[in-house]
Design a protein around this motif. Structure first.
Motif, PDB file in Angstrom:
ATOM      1  N   THR A 158      19.536  25.085  12.587  1.00  0.00           N
ATOM      2  CA  THR A 158      19.830  26.457  12.980  1.00  0.00           C
ATOM      3  C   THR A 158      20.252  26.568  14.433  1.00  0.00           C
ATOM      4  N   SER A 159      19.668  25.733  15.322  1.00  0.00           N
ATOM      5  CA  SER A 159      20.011  25.855  16.744  1.00  0.00           C
ATOM      6  C   SER A 159      21.502  25.592  16.941  1.00  0.00           C
ATOM      7  N   HIS A 160      22.049  24.743  16.098  1.00  0.00           N
ATOM      8  CA  HIS A 160      23.481  24.426  16.141  1.00  0.00           C
ATOM      9  C   HIS A 160      24.305  25.639  15.731  1.00  0.00           C
ATOM     10  N   ASN A 161      23.777  26.418  14.778  1.00  0.00           N
ATOM     11  CA  ASN A 161      24.532  27.529  14.212  1.00  0.00           C
ATOM     12  C   ASN A 161      24.499  28.783  15.062  1.00  0.00           C
ATOM     13  N   ILE A 162      23.553  28.889  16.000  1.00  0.00           N
ATOM     14  CA  ILE A 162      23.458  30.147  16.745  1.00  0.00           C
ATOM     15  C   ILE A 162      24.156  30.076  18.098  1.00  0.00           C
ATOM     16  N   VAL A 163      24.695  28.920  18.455  1.00  0.00           N
ATOM     17  CA  VAL A 163      25.466  28.823  19.703  1.00  0.00           C
ATOM     18  C   VAL A 163      26.723  29.678  19.546  1.00  0.00           C
ATOM     19  N   ASN A 164      27.115  30.389  20.575  1.00  0.00           N
ATOM     20  CA  ASN A 164      28.331  31.205  20.550  1.00  0.00           C
ATOM     21  C   ASN A 164      28.295  32.354  19.555  1.00  0.00           C
ATOM     22  N   VAL A 165      27.127  32.740  19.088  1.00  0.00           N
ATOM     23  CA  VAL A 165      27.051  33.898  18.205  1.00  0.00           C
ATOM     24  C   VAL A 165      26.805  35.121  19.074  1.00  0.00           C
ATOM     25  N   GLU A 166      27.613  36.174  18.881  1.00  0.00           N
ATOM     26  CA  GLU A 166      27.493  37.358  19.732  1.00  0.00           C
ATOM     27  C   GLU A 166      26.407  38.295  19.235  1.00  0.00           C
ATOM     28  N   THR A 167      26.067  39.273  20.090  1.00  0.00           N
ATOM     29  CA  THR A 167      24.974  40.184  19.756  1.00  0.00           C
ATOM     30  C   THR A 167      25.245  40.928  18.452  1.00  0.00           C
ATOM     31  N   GLY A 168      26.495  41.371  18.263  1.00  0.00           N
ATOM     32  CA  GLY A 168      26.845  42.078  17.030  1.00  0.00           C
ATOM     33  C   GLY A 168      26.546  41.230  15.810  1.00  0.00           C
ATOM     34  N   ASP A 169      26.882  39.926  15.935  1.00  0.00           N
ATOM     35  CA  ASP A 169      26.588  38.994  14.846  1.00  0.00           C
ATOM     36  C   ASP A 169      25.084  38.880  14.636  1.00  0.00           C
ATOM     37  N   MET A 170      24.326  38.891  15.714  1.00  0.00           N
ATOM     38  CA  MET A 170      22.868  38.749  15.587  1.00  0.00           C
ATOM     39  C   MET A 170      22.274  39.992  14.925  1.00  0.00           C
ATOM     40  N   VAL A 171      22.824  41.180  15.242  1.00  0.00           N
ATOM     41  CA  VAL A 171      22.355  42.404  14.568  1.00  0.00           C
ATOM     42  C   VAL A 171      22.500  42.251  13.059  1.00  0.00           C
ATOM     43  N   ARG A 172      23.624  41.616  12.670  1.00  0.00           N
ATOM     44  CA  ARG A 172      23.917  41.419  11.237  1.00  0.00           C
ATOM     45  C   ARG A 172      23.366  40.097  10.718  1.00  0.00           C
TER      46      ARG A 172
END
Lengths: 183, 181
Positions: free
Chosen positions: B106-120
């Protein structure tokens, strides 16, 4: 293409926002959602495994309230008629013999509509640390191997009624479960 | 009635997860993220692995839907969610996921993910009128190897009813439940 429902069994569903609907799960809500689903053309529903919230004291309490997936699906077995019901187990929290028997029971209660979701865990370690069942961060390297052994035990119990599985992570002698599933 | 075979599904997108799925599971579950093209690519790669394993495995994908009378209203609503993140929850989730340093974890997958993406929760959302949602879902429905889409809504009961009345009837690629009693 079939459509299913990702059940909001944990608080606020899957939108981590202060302006999204704020609601905690209850079985009556899950029942209303699933029944609306059957009336509206949905073919299946999945209940996730959530054993600890992500709220961390924040304004939405995200996932701080969560139903348990297998018992939720057992109840939905009797409040739905034809949807496929997918229930989840976290394999670090639930013994495979218990998961096997719960699945068999829900399958019986739903007249053959149950599918088992396997959750190895790992992206939320605190969930299992709090239960004292987290084996350590090294788990992330072998969790799919662990899950593989877990599934072999499930299949042996479902299909033959007995497991003498000897693996790296699970070892059983004459572990039994009936009734056996039709193949 | 005698018990029947119980199928297994699991989520996980790393190579080890996919290897596990091809050996032990009957269905894979994933989050749709990066548009239909990205999912189609993943399904192709996945299909090659399944062929090697000589098995038939289907995938379920999760997708979010925000419905409104007009596209503008739906998109504004989704934007509003994204612009009001619960940062305590998101930061907690990122910190926990960062500990997952397994290969492609998962740590690999959350790099470069924006806040909007995290909300979703790193899941694609369709936002629009019933016509738009029907058209978009028809596109997603063309991706080979996906057995079904598992939908996320802001207002489940209301949105599910609206799907049944106004979206599914407009679709070309909608399949009603095949296991009706």
């Amino acid at each position: 293409m079939e459509f299913g429902i990702f059940m909001p069994s944990a608080r606020n569903g899957f939108i981590i926002s202060e302006t999204a609907p704020q609601y905690s799960p209850s079985y009556p809500l899950m029942r209303d959602i699933a029944q609306a689903g059957e009336e509206s053309g949905f073919s299946f529903a999945l209940a996730l495994s959530c054993l600890r919230g992500l709220g961390d004291g924040g304004p939405t309490g995200f996932w701080d309230d969560a139903l348990e997936a297998m018992t939720e699906m057992a109840a939905l077995s009797r409040d739905t008629k034809f949807m496929k019901l997918i229930g989840s187990v976290n394999i670090l929290a639930i013994h495979p013999a218990i998961a096997a028997r719960m699945a068999m029971t829900i399958d019986s209660a739903s007249e053959g509509r149950f599918i088992q979701n396997i959750v190895p865990g790992g992206w939320h370690p605190k969930e299992l640390e709090a239960l004292n069942t987290w084996p350590g961060y090294d788990y992330n390297r072998y969790r799919w191997e662990y899950a593989g052994e877990y599934c072999q035990v499930l299949r042996e119990l479902w299909e033959t009624g007995v497991s003498n599985f000897k693996g790296k992570h699970f070892q059983f002698d004459d572990l039994r479960m009936g009734p056996v599933a039709a193949s | 009635m005698p018990p029947r075979k119980i199928e297994i599904v699991c989520a996980g997108t790393s190579n080890k997860a996919i290897e596990f799925t091809t050996r032990y599971a009957d269905y894979q579950f994933r989050l749709a993220f990066g548009g239909p093209e990205a999912l189609a690519e993943t399904m192709k790669k996945y299909h090659e692995q399944i062929e090697q394993a000589g098995r038939s495995i289907k995938a379920y994908a999760a997708l979010g839907v925000v419905l409104a009378d007009t596209d503008e209203q739906a998109q504004a609503r989704l934007r509003d969610f994204e612009q009001h993140p619960d940062m305590s929850a998101i930061n907690y989730m990122i910190a926990q996921a960062s500990t997952d340093t397994g290969d492609q974890g998962t740590s690999h997958n959350i790099v470069n993910v924006e806040t909007g993406d995290m909300v979703r929760m790193s899941t694609d959302f369709i936002a629009g009128s019933p016509e738009t949602v029907a058209r978009e879902l028809d596109k997603w429905a063309e991706i080979e190897g996906v057995e079904g889409y598992m939908l996320i809504f802001p207002d489940y009961v209301e949105d599910i009813k609206r799907m049944g009345k106004e979206v599914f009837p407009r679709m070309k690629n909608f399949t009603p439940p095949t296991n009706r009693a």
